[in-house]
Design a protein around this motif. Structure first.
Motif, PDB file in Angstrom:
ATOM      1  N   GLY A   1       5.389  64.771 -97.651  1.00 41.95           N
ATOM      2  CA  GLY A   1       5.342  63.472 -98.316  1.00 41.95           C
ATOM      3  C   GLY A   1       4.174  62.575 -97.983  1.00 41.95           C
ATOM      4  O   GLY A   1       3.046  62.829 -98.366  1.00 41.95           O
ATOM      5  N   ALA A   2       4.459  61.512 -97.266  1.00 43.50           N
ATOM      6  CA  ALA A   2       3.427  60.516 -96.977  1.00 43.50           C
ATOM      7  C   ALA A   2       2.819  60.725 -95.595  1.00 43.50           C
ATOM      8  O   ALA A   2       2.080  59.876 -95.105  1.00 43.50           O
ATOM      9  N   GLU A   3       3.134  61.838 -94.972  1.00 46.54           N
ATOM     10  CA  GLU A   3       2.629  62.154 -93.649  1.00 46.54           C
ATOM     11  C   GLU A   3       1.096  62.183 -93.627  1.00 46.54           C
ATOM     12  O   GLU A   3       0.483  62.699 -94.555  1.00 46.54           O
ATOM     13  N   SER A   4       0.503  61.671 -92.576  1.00 45.52           N
ATOM     14  CA  SER A   4      -0.940  61.864 -92.396  1.00 45.52           C
ATOM     15  C   SER A   4      -1.163  63.238 -91.773  1.00 45.52           C
ATOM     16  O   SER A   4      -0.226  63.884 -91.301  1.00 45.52           O
ATOM     17  N   LEU A   5      -2.406  63.678 -91.764  1.00 45.17           N
ATOM     18  CA  LEU A   5      -2.717  64.975 -91.155  1.00 45.17           C
ATOM     19  C   LEU A   5      -2.344  64.975 -89.678  1.00 45.17           C
ATOM     20  O   LEU A   5      -1.761  65.941 -89.174  1.00 45.17           O
ATOM     21  N   GLU A   6      -2.680  63.875 -88.999  1.00 47.63           N
ATOM     22  CA  GLU A   6      -2.383  63.784 -87.566  1.00 47.63           C
ATOM     23  C   GLU A   6      -0.872  63.814 -87.319  1.00 47.63           C
ATOM     24  O   GLU A   6      -0.405  64.423 -86.356  1.00 47.63           O
ATOM     25  N   GLU A   7      -0.121  63.174 -88.191  1.00 49.72           N
ATOM     26  CA  GLU A   7       1.334  63.205 -88.037  1.00 49.72           C
ATOM     27  C   GLU A   7       1.868  64.614 -88.246  1.00 49.72           C
ATOM     28  O   GLU A   7       2.790  65.052 -87.547  1.00 49.72           O
ATOM     29  N   ALA A   8       1.286  65.330 -89.199  1.00 46.71           N
ATOM     30  CA  ALA A   8       1.721  66.706 -89.424  1.00 46.71           C
ATOM     31  C   ALA A   8       1.428  67.572 -88.210  1.00 46.71           C
ATOM     32  O   ALA A   8       2.254  68.394 -87.801  1.00 46.71           O
ATOM     33  N   VAL A   9       0.257  67.372 -87.617  1.00 52.15           N
ATOM     34  CA  VAL A   9      -0.092  68.136 -86.410  1.00 52.15           C
ATOM     35  C   VAL A   9       0.892  67.817 -85.293  1.00 52.15           C
ATOM     36  O   VAL A   9       1.419  68.712 -84.626  1.00 52.15           O
ATOM     37  N   ALA A  10       1.175  66.522 -85.099  1.00 60.58           N
ATOM     38  CA  ALA A  10       2.113  66.116 -84.046  1.00 60.58           C
ATOM     39  C   ALA A  10       3.493  66.717 -84.298  1.00 60.58           C
ATOM     40  O   ALA A  10       4.162  67.166 -83.364  1.00 60.58           O
ATOM     41  N   ARG A  11       3.905  66.750 -85.551  1.00 63.51           N
ATOM     42  CA  ARG A  11       5.219  67.312 -85.880  1.00 63.51           C
ATOM     43  C   ARG A  11       5.258  68.800 -85.573  1.00 63.51           C
ATOM     44  O   ARG A  11       6.225  69.308 -84.981  1.00 63.51           O
ATOM     45  N   VAL A  12       4.191  69.513 -85.964  1.00 59.13           N
ATOM     46  CA  VAL A  12       4.137  70.948 -85.681  1.00 59.13           C
ATOM     47  C   VAL A  12       4.221  71.191 -84.180  1.00 59.13           C
ATOM     48  O   VAL A  12       4.970  72.051 -83.710  1.00 59.13           O
ATOM     49  N   MET A  13       3.485  70.407 -83.419  1.00 59.91           N
ATOM     50  CA  MET A  13       3.508  70.567 -81.962  1.00 59.91           C
ATOM     51  C   MET A  13       4.905  70.292 -81.411  1.00 59.91           C
ATOM     52  O   MET A  13       5.389  70.999 -80.525  1.00 59.91           O
ATOM     53  N   ALA A  14       5.545  69.249 -81.928  1.00 61.83           N
ATOM     54  CA  ALA A  14       6.872  68.891 -81.437  1.00 61.83           C
ATOM     55  C   ALA A  14       7.895  69.956 -81.828  1.00 61.83           C
ATOM     56  O   ALA A  14       8.727  70.358 -81.010  1.00 61.83           O
ATOM     57  N   GLU A  15       7.831  70.427 -83.050  1.00 64.98           N
ATOM     58  CA  GLU A  15       8.793  71.427 -83.523  1.00 64.98           C
ATOM     59  C   GLU A  15       8.690  72.722 -82.742  1.00 64.98           C
ATOM     60  O   GLU A  15       9.691  73.345 -82.403  1.00 64.98           O
ATOM     61  N   LYS A  16       7.459  73.132 -82.443  1.00 66.01           N
ATOM     62  CA  LYS A  16       7.273  74.443 -81.836  1.00 66.01           C
ATOM     63  C   LYS A  16       7.580  74.431 -80.337  1.00 66.01           C
ATOM     64  O   LYS A  16       7.995  75.439 -79.788  1.00 66.01           O
ATOM     65  N   ALA A  17       7.343  73.307 -79.684  1.00 69.27           N
ATOM     66  CA  ALA A  17       7.583  73.333 -78.237  1.00 69.27           C
ATOM     67  C   ALA A  17       7.900  71.975 -77.634  1.00 69.27           C
ATOM     68  O   ALA A  17       7.745  71.793 -76.434  1.00 69.27           O
ATOM     69  N   GLY A  18       8.288  71.021 -78.461  1.00 67.88           N
ATOM     70  CA  GLY A  18       8.657  69.736 -77.908  1.00 67.88           C
ATOM     71  C   GLY A  18       7.527  69.023 -77.199  1.00 67.88           C
ATOM     72  O   GLY A  18       7.749  68.211 -76.314  1.00 67.88           O
ATOM     73  N   ALA A  19       6.288  69.332 -77.582  1.00 74.21           N
ATOM     74  CA  ALA A  19       5.140  68.690 -76.930  1.00 74.21           C
ATOM     75  C   ALA A  19       4.798  67.390 -77.653  1.00 74.21           C
ATOM     76  O   ALA A  19       4.603  67.372 -78.859  1.00 74.21           O
ATOM     77  N   GLU A  20       4.725  66.314 -76.880  1.00 74.78           N
ATOM     78  CA  GLU A  20       4.440  64.995 -77.460  1.00 74.78           C
ATOM     79  C   GLU A  20       3.088  64.488 -76.960  1.00 74.78           C
ATOM     80  O   GLU A  20       2.613  64.898 -75.909  1.00 74.78           O
ATOM     81  N   ASN A  21       2.509  63.570 -77.702  1.00 71.19           N
ATOM     82  CA  ASN A  21       1.276  62.890 -77.274  1.00 71.19           C
ATOM     83  C   ASN A  21       0.172  63.853 -76.870  1.00 71.19           C
ATOM     84  O   ASN A  21      -0.416  63.737 -75.810  1.00 71.19           O
ATOM     85  N   VAL A  22      -0.077  64.801 -77.741  1.00 69.59           N
ATOM     86  CA  VAL A  22      -1.073  65.813 -77.455  1.00 69.59           C
ATOM     87  C   VAL A  22      -2.413  65.397 -78.044  1.00 69.59           C
ATOM     88  O   VAL A  22      -2.481  64.857 -79.138  1.00 69.59           O
ATOM     89  N   TYR A  23      -3.480  65.642 -77.291  1.00 72.14           N
ATOM     90  CA  TYR A  23      -4.828  65.397 -77.808  1.00 72.14           C
ATOM     91  C   TYR A  23      -5.085  66.345 -78.972  1.00 72.14           C
ATOM     92  O   TYR A  23      -4.930  67.565 -78.840  1.00 72.14           O
ATOM     93  N   ALA A  24      -5.461  65.808 -80.117  1.00 73.99           N
ATOM     94  CA  ALA A  24      -5.751  66.652 -81.278  1.00 73.99           C
ATOM     95  C   ALA A  24      -6.938  66.079 -82.025  1.00 73.99           C
ATOM     96  O   ALA A  24      -7.103  64.867 -82.123  1.00 73.99           O
ATOM     97  N   GLU A  25      -7.739  66.978 -82.560  1.00 71.91           N
ATOM     98  CA  GLU A  25      -8.992  66.574 -83.190  1.00 71.91           C
ATOM     99  C   GLU A  25      -9.266  67.488 -84.378  1.00 71.91           C
ATOM    100  O   GLU A  25      -9.101  68.701 -84.279  1.00 71.91           O
ATOM    101  N   GLN A  26      -9.646  66.882 -85.473  1.00 68.37           N
ATOM    102  CA  GLN A  26      -9.892  67.694 -86.664  1.00 68.37           C
ATOM    103  C   GLN A  26     -11.140  68.547 -86.481  1.00 68.37           C
ATOM    104  O   GLN A  26     -12.133  68.090 -85.933  1.00 68.37           O
ATOM    105  N   MET A  27     -11.071  69.789 -86.989  1.00 67.80           N
ATOM    106  CA  MET A  27     -12.214  70.689 -86.853  1.00 67.80           C
ATOM    107  C   MET A  27     -12.858  71.038 -88.177  1.00 67.80           C
ATOM    108  O   MET A  27     -14.029  70.792 -88.399  1.00 67.80           O
ATOM    109  N   TYR A  28     -12.095  71.650 -89.065  1.00 66.91           N
ATOM    110  CA  TYR A  28     -12.701  72.188 -90.283  1.00 66.91           C
ATOM    111  C   TYR A  28     -11.615  72.392 -91.316  1.00 66.91           C
ATOM    112  O   TYR A  28     -10.459  72.640 -90.980  1.00 66.91           O
TER     113      TYR A  28
END
Lengths: 239, 239
Positions: free
Chosen positions: B64-91
């Motif tokens: 829906g209205a998720e930003s890319l960063e929110e989607a990344v955070a969600r994927v990280m949380a879903e897969k291993a409960g990792a929060e507040n992870v450093y993430a940076e767009q690449m390509y």
DNA sequence: TTAATAGTGTCTCTGAGACACTATGTG
DNA sequence: CACATAGTGTCTCAGAGACACTATTAA
């Protein structure tokens, strides 16, 4: 881990592409060039509602089976008949809310063009960084000597392009894209100075340029200059 | 310029988003971590048709209205409960033909996580670069000592992440993302060596690390080590 | 005391800034 | 000739690799 079942279900659900609303795919191109020692960016004047009348980066939607690079090449060709332009992906903007109907994913590209790009549709704006080195940030742009405001966040995108270009200048032979096949070391230095926004020591520049060994002397001198002509060089590994 | 009218028409047509077929938007995340001196990447085993059974990067569609960063955070949380992870767009990869029904635009992110990410869904693969310095290229990945082949072009994406990380290591304080709040200089050096894939001179490393002035000594020593304990440091400008 | 690592002193090399100098073309 | 630029010699300084050295702690 009580959320294992939830995450499993979410994972599977996420892999059904048709479930999510589609988005539109577009490219925006920061076309940079050096014109008489000044760093310039190509701009178009918006003729439609959002931000109408503002200067903006040239861009357009990606068609059918087109790749991003093909879309960039098409935009460049349409706006000024420019072919075979160096282009490199920079960053993708996908925030929702840009367009009320569909979400627009915009991929920003950096393109370099000898002498800059100008046409009936495109004007050249002079880029002035408000920051030094590779700090990054937005830039101010002047068209015909007067400061103009760019549409949307395009001033930040130009700033990103400038930051990227300054970074690449150190360790990649990217300045050659802004010169013709043959050039003098002074012309190469002027390109560097325009990009870096500061003067560069002549001797240091010559030493490091010639040491990098991708400059080949042509054995000929420049012509039609009212002073001592300089040796012409070319870049060794154009491909 | 006979093509002016054409380009004008194309320009206007291009600004109607609803005209072009929509695409699906996804993120793929290269989660890197250093585990006992080795650079590791988090992988999931594909359970669906394209490339079923191969190891792949964790990822998912943007909702829906998720930003890319929110989607990344969600994927990280879903897969291993990792929060507040450093993430940076690449390509961003947008080649048509990945999925027969809709075009999938995939934005690749680089994420850094202390100790790497492991969970019932996620395994750690050891990253081995086949290239030196910052040349770039694909990498080979070993899971449990055996080389595995990654799905799609994910080996190239991991290579891109490693190249980017090596570049950032020189001039940004990114290594701290792979350590806890407190760490010794040796631990910091081990992280650098794992990323760079080569040994680093101890004295040079100390000098440049301490000179950069974003390391703050805690005034305490590490504990529970069977040798001389080292000073603990923290990073000054976490935000 | 020994073993192992923490932490330091110092030599060297290299790349770049600064700057004065010589060389060579046009007018 | 004057002049403007091409091109060079050389001093200095900062950062990093190499490597041997001293210091401190656990066992």
């Amino acid at each position: 881990m009580t959320n294992k079942k939830d995450s499993e279900a979410a994972f599977l659900a996420a892999y059904d592409p048709s479930q999510w609303p589609g988005v539109s795919l577009a490219v925006d191109v920061v076309v940079l060039g050096v014109v008489s020692g000044k760093l310039c960016v190509s701009l178009v004047k918006r003729t439609e509602m959002p931000q109408e009348g503002f200067f903006a980066l040239p861009g357009g939607f990606v068609r059918g089976a087109e790749s991003l690079e093909e879309a960039v090449a098409r935009v460049m060709a349409e706006k000024a008949g420019a072919e075979n332009v160096y282009a490199e992906q920079m960053y993708t903007f996908a925030d929702a809310g840009r367009d009320p109907r569909t979400r627009v994913v915009s991929v920003a590209y950096l393109a370099l063009l000898r002498g800059g790009l100008e046409s009936p549709d495109v004007v050249l704006g002079q880029v002035k960084a408000t920051w030094a080195g590779e700090e990054g940030g937005g830039v101010s742009v002047e068209v015909g000597g007067a400061a103009v405001e760019l549409a949307f966040d395009h001033a930040d995108i130009v700033g990103l392009a400038l930051k990227r270009l300054r970074g690449k200048l150190r360790y990649t032979p990217v300045a050659y894209e802004l010169l013709g096949e043959e050039f003098t070391l002074r012309q190469l230095q002027e390109v560097h100075e325009a990009i870096l926004g500061r003067p560069v020591d002549k001797n240091s520049f010559r030493r490091s340029s010639l040491a990098s060994a991708d400059l080949v002397p042509m054995g000929r001198l420049e012509e039609d200059v009212p002073w001592r002509p300089a040796e012409l060089y070319t870049y060794a590994e154009r491909e």
